[in-house]
Design an enzyme around this catalytic site. Structure first.
Site, PDB file in Angstrom:
ATOM      1  N   CYS A  98      26.472  30.152 -15.435  1.00  0.00           N
ATOM      2  CA  CYS A  98      25.172  30.997 -15.950  1.00  0.00           C
ATOM      3  C   CYS A  98      23.764  29.658 -15.192  1.00  0.00           C
ATOM      4  O   CYS A  98      22.590  30.560 -13.989  1.00  0.00           O
ATOM      5  CB  CYS A  98      24.506  31.133 -17.049  1.00  0.00           C
ATOM      6  N   LYS A 105      22.704  29.704 -11.631  1.00  0.00           N
ATOM      7  CA  LYS A 105      22.556  31.085 -10.475  1.00  0.00           C
ATOM      8  C   LYS A 105      21.343  31.560 -11.069  1.00  0.00           C
ATOM      9  O   LYS A 105      20.289  32.244 -10.391  1.00  0.00           O
ATOM     10  CB  LYS A 105      23.516  32.317 -10.536  1.00  0.00           C
TER      11      LYS A 105
HETATM   12  N1  LIG Z   1      28.886  33.870 -20.010  1.00  0.00           N
HETATM   13  C1  LIG Z   1      27.908  34.204 -20.524  1.00  0.00           C
HETATM   14  O1  LIG Z   1      27.457  32.753 -21.277  1.00  0.00           O
HETATM   15  C2  LIG Z   1      26.342  34.963 -20.029  1.00  0.00           C
HETATM   16  C3  LIG Z   1      25.480  33.970 -21.280  1.00  0.00           C
HETATM   17  C4  LIG Z   1      24.220  35.388 -21.069  1.00  0.00           C
HETATM   18  C5  LIG Z   1      24.179  36.013 -20.261  1.00  0.00           C
HETATM   19  N2  LIG Z   1      24.707  36.438 -19.075  1.00  0.00           N
HETATM   20  C6  LIG Z   1      24.805  37.055 -18.578  1.00  0.00           C
HETATM   21  O2  LIG Z   1      25.065  38.159 -18.527  1.00  0.00           O
HETATM   22  C7  LIG Z   1      25.849  39.279 -17.668  1.00  0.00           C
HETATM   23  C8  LIG Z   1      27.392  39.126 -17.455  1.00  0.00           C
HETATM   24  O3  LIG Z   1      28.151  37.903 -17.669  1.00  0.00           O
HETATM   25  P1  LIG Z   1      29.855  37.854 -18.390  1.00  0.00           P
HETATM   26  O4  LIG Z   1      30.178  36.454 -18.395  1.00  0.00           O
HETATM   27  O5  LIG Z   1      29.967  38.336 -19.307  1.00  0.00           O
HETATM   28  O6  LIG Z   1      30.505  38.082 -16.712  1.00  0.00           O
HETATM   29  P2  LIG Z   1      31.651  38.868 -16.583  1.00  0.00           P
HETATM   30  O7  LIG Z   1      32.103  38.959 -15.105  1.00  0.00           O
HETATM   31  O8  LIG Z   1      32.218  37.856 -17.237  1.00  0.00           O
HETATM   32  O9  LIG Z   1      31.395  40.448 -16.263  1.00  0.00           O
HETATM   33  C9  LIG Z   1      31.100  41.163 -16.091  1.00  0.00           C
HETATM   34  C10 LIG Z   1      31.746  42.473 -15.826  1.00  0.00           C
HETATM   35  O10 LIG Z   1      31.439  43.906 -15.279  1.00  0.00           O
HETATM   36  C11 LIG Z   1      32.353  43.828 -14.969  1.00  0.00           C
HETATM   37  N3  LIG Z   1      31.653  45.168 -14.335  1.00  0.00           N
HETATM   38  C12 LIG Z   1      31.340  45.471 -12.775  1.00  0.00           C
HETATM   39  N4  LIG Z   1      30.345  46.427 -12.288  1.00  0.00           N
HETATM   40  C13 LIG Z   1      30.754  47.014 -12.943  1.00  0.00           C
HETATM   41  C14 LIG Z   1      31.175  49.234 -13.535  1.00  0.00           C
HETATM   42  N5  LIG Z   1      30.084  49.503 -12.271  1.00  0.00           N
HETATM   43  N6  LIG Z   1      31.190  49.783 -14.019  1.00  0.00           N
HETATM   44  C15 LIG Z   1      31.640  48.589 -15.212  1.00  0.00           C
HETATM   45  N7  LIG Z   1      32.246  47.420 -15.348  1.00  0.00           N
HETATM   46  C16 LIG Z   1      31.632  46.413 -14.201  1.00  0.00           C
HETATM   47  C17 LIG Z   1      33.010  43.739 -14.358  1.00  0.00           C
HETATM   48  O11 LIG Z   1      34.074  44.309 -13.683  1.00  0.00           O
HETATM   49  C18 LIG Z   1      33.068  42.594 -15.145  1.00  0.00           C
HETATM   50  O12 LIG Z   1      34.553  42.704 -16.246  1.00  0.00           O
HETATM   51  C19 LIG Z   1      25.364  38.254 -16.309  1.00  0.00           C
HETATM   52  O13 LIG Z   1      24.014  38.656 -16.103  1.00  0.00           O
HETATM   53  C20 LIG Z   1      25.137  36.624 -17.161  1.00  0.00           C
HETATM   54  O14 LIG Z   1      24.438  36.082 -16.037  1.00  0.00           O
HETATM   55  C21 LIG Z   1      25.637  35.272 -18.951  1.00  0.00           C
END
Ligand SMILES: NC(=O)c1ccc[n+]([C@@H]2O[C@H](COP(=O)([O-])OP(=O)(O)OC[C@H]3O[C@@H](n4cnc5c(N)ncnc54)[C@H](O)[C@@H]3O)[C@@H](O)[C@H]2O)c1
Length: 431
Positions: free
Chosen positions: A260, A263
């Site tokens: 996070c 990026k």
């Molecule tokens: N990881 C964290 O700590 C955190 C905290 C707050 C916010 N975020 C934000 O949340 C979002 C997700 O982060 P994450 O860490 O869970 O990512 P991640 O990569 O673990 O999960 C994203 C998922 O989305 C899926 N995906 C991609 N395209 C898709 C589609 N068209 N249809 C269905 N599924 C699809 C991927 O296969 C993956 O499983 C990001 O924007 C991130 O910045 C993350």
């Protein structure tokens, strides 16, 4: 309420299960078939404490189900959460490809009113883009609203954070959608900030950038404290007890990493640049962070006599922080790359992360136990603050090593104790 979670990664899976706890009916959907199959079988495809138990519980209660069928999933649910990744694009901006794909699928398959919620971290103005993408994919006019509802959970304590948020941010211009979101979050005991989508999207970037700024502040101060032989941990404590400052994100170390902060800070800088309003403090935050990892490498080199050629170094910790298996932009992997460039041989360990394809071929090997990892090494470098590493038996470790050097990138070792055992210890202004 019937909720669809699109993207079952760290955020999506946690969000899905928390809504199950609140009594909602939740469907999880992902483009990755393996993830869906694992979740259907009650297995998490990532490491996050406490989440598997909740997954098994709600498979039993039948509050959760997982599907690969997006058409049916969109048809059957009222509220759709977009939780897909928004990685750093080549130009530093957030890559919205996955968000766009989901928005277009929603437009294509929706047959009645939906509330579409963006939980992914997205730049300010994205709610308008999502609206356009949904509309452009619609074959017939069907009404919908778009809401920004950013997520603030931390990996490693995702479940606790999502169940006990400091605040919930809801950004929408639609009264109907606002009421739906209020109902959805009615059992949460925390302030709710209601605003428009642009401000909501900005809140998320501002929060992460502010936290990154605290880290860079303390890291740069640590360099001065190192020069003056002042213990930065005492300084952190002394300022952190001031409630105007707060104790969090004031631990000096190797610099921030993870999926996070790097990026998101960059994405906000891109937004600022494109708007003609440079965020100069944030530019320095990035600069200081880049310097901090070099600063630590130089400390390692200095401690080991200035040349790392053919030195064998044990790197403890690959995850970007404790209690997660996430290695995205991990400072530990960054450090390994640089150590290999300096001709060092790397033995590495992590309690959870098992690299399927370790980098740097024969120069870098992963071991199962700390004992195997530290055997015959010239130095131990601590990179991740796992509890396991806070309880190491340094007496035994010293017997296994070739040379007794500890380089502590997390200031997690008791310097006095290990020096009494005969170690040469170097931390980040840890005196
Ligand atoms: N990881 C964290 O700590 C955190 C905290 C707050 C916010 N975020 C934000 O949340 C979002 C997700 O982060 P994450 O860490 O869970 O990512 P991640 O990569 O673990 O999960 C994203 C998922 O989305 C899926 N995906 C991609 N395209 C898709 C589609 N068209 N249809 C269905 N599924 C699809 C991927 O296969 C993956 O499983 C990001 O924007 C991130 O910045 C993350």
């Amino acid at each position: 309420m019937k909720i669809l979670i699109v993207g079952t990664g760290y955020v999506g899976t946690t969000t899905a299960l928390v809504f199950c706890e609140m009594g909602h009916q939740v469907t999880g959907l992902d483009v990755d078939d393996q993830k869906i199959e694992a979740l259907q079988a009650g297995n998490l495809h990532f490491y996050e404490p406490g989440l598997k138990e909740l997954l098994l519980k709600h498979i039993q209660t039948e509050n959760i189900s997982f599907t690969k069928n997006i058409k049916e999933a969109i048809k059957n649910n009222d509220v759709i959460f977009i939780c897909v990744g928004t990685p750093r694009g080549e130009d530093g901006r957030a890559d919205l490809t996955y968000v766009k794909n989901v928005a277009e699928s929603i437009g294509k398959y929706m047959k009645e009113y939906k509330v579409i919620v963006t939980k992914s971290t997205v730049p300010t103005g994205t709610a308008e883009l999502v609206t356009e993408w949904v509309k452009s994919a619609q074959e017939e006019l069907v009404l919908f609203d778009v809401v920004s509802n950013p997520e603030f959970l931390r990996e490693g304590s995702a479940l606790y954070d999502a169940l006990h948020p400091d605040r919930i941010v809801i950004g929408t211009t639609s009264e109907k959608a606002r009421l739906t979101m209020r109902e959805l979050y009615q059992d949460f005991q925390c302030p709710i900030v209601e605003t428009n989508p642009k401000a909501s999207e900005m809140i998320k970037y501002a929060a992460n950038s502010f936290l990154a700024m605290k880290i860079s502040f303390i890291n740069e101060l640590a360099r001065l404290c190192d020069r003056l032989a002042i213990n930065i941990n005492d300084v952190s404590k002394g300022i952190g007890l001031d409630h105007r400052i707060g104790p969090h994100f004031l631990k000096a170390g190797m610099g921030y990493g993870g999926s996070c902060f790097p990026k998101d800070v960059n994405a906000l800088l891109q937004t600022a640049g494109a708007s003609g309003i440079p965020l100069t403090i944030l530019e320095q935050v990035v600069q200081v962070n880049a310097e901090q990892s070099l600063y630590f490498i130089n400390k390692i080199k200095q401690a080991l006599g200035g040349d790392l050629t053919n030195k064998t170094i044990a790197v403890l910790g690959l995850a970007f922080k404790a209690n997660t298996d996430d290695i995205r932009e991990s400072q530990s992997l960054n450090l390994i790359n640089r150590l290999v460039q300096e001709q060092a041989m790397i033995k590495m360990h992590d309690p959870v992360v098992k690299l399927a394809d370790p980098p740097h071929g024969p120069f870098c090997r992963q071991f199962q136990t700390v004992a195997e990892t530290v055997s015959d090494t010239d130095a131990v470098v601590l990179c991740t603050d796992w509890d396991e590493y806070k309880q190491l038996d340094w007496m035994t470790i010293k017997r296994l090593m070739k040379q007794p050097y500890i380089l502590d990138g997390r200031n997690m070792v008791d310097k006095g104790k290990v020096e009494a055992l005969g170690f040469h210890y170097t931390g980040i202004a840890n005196y």
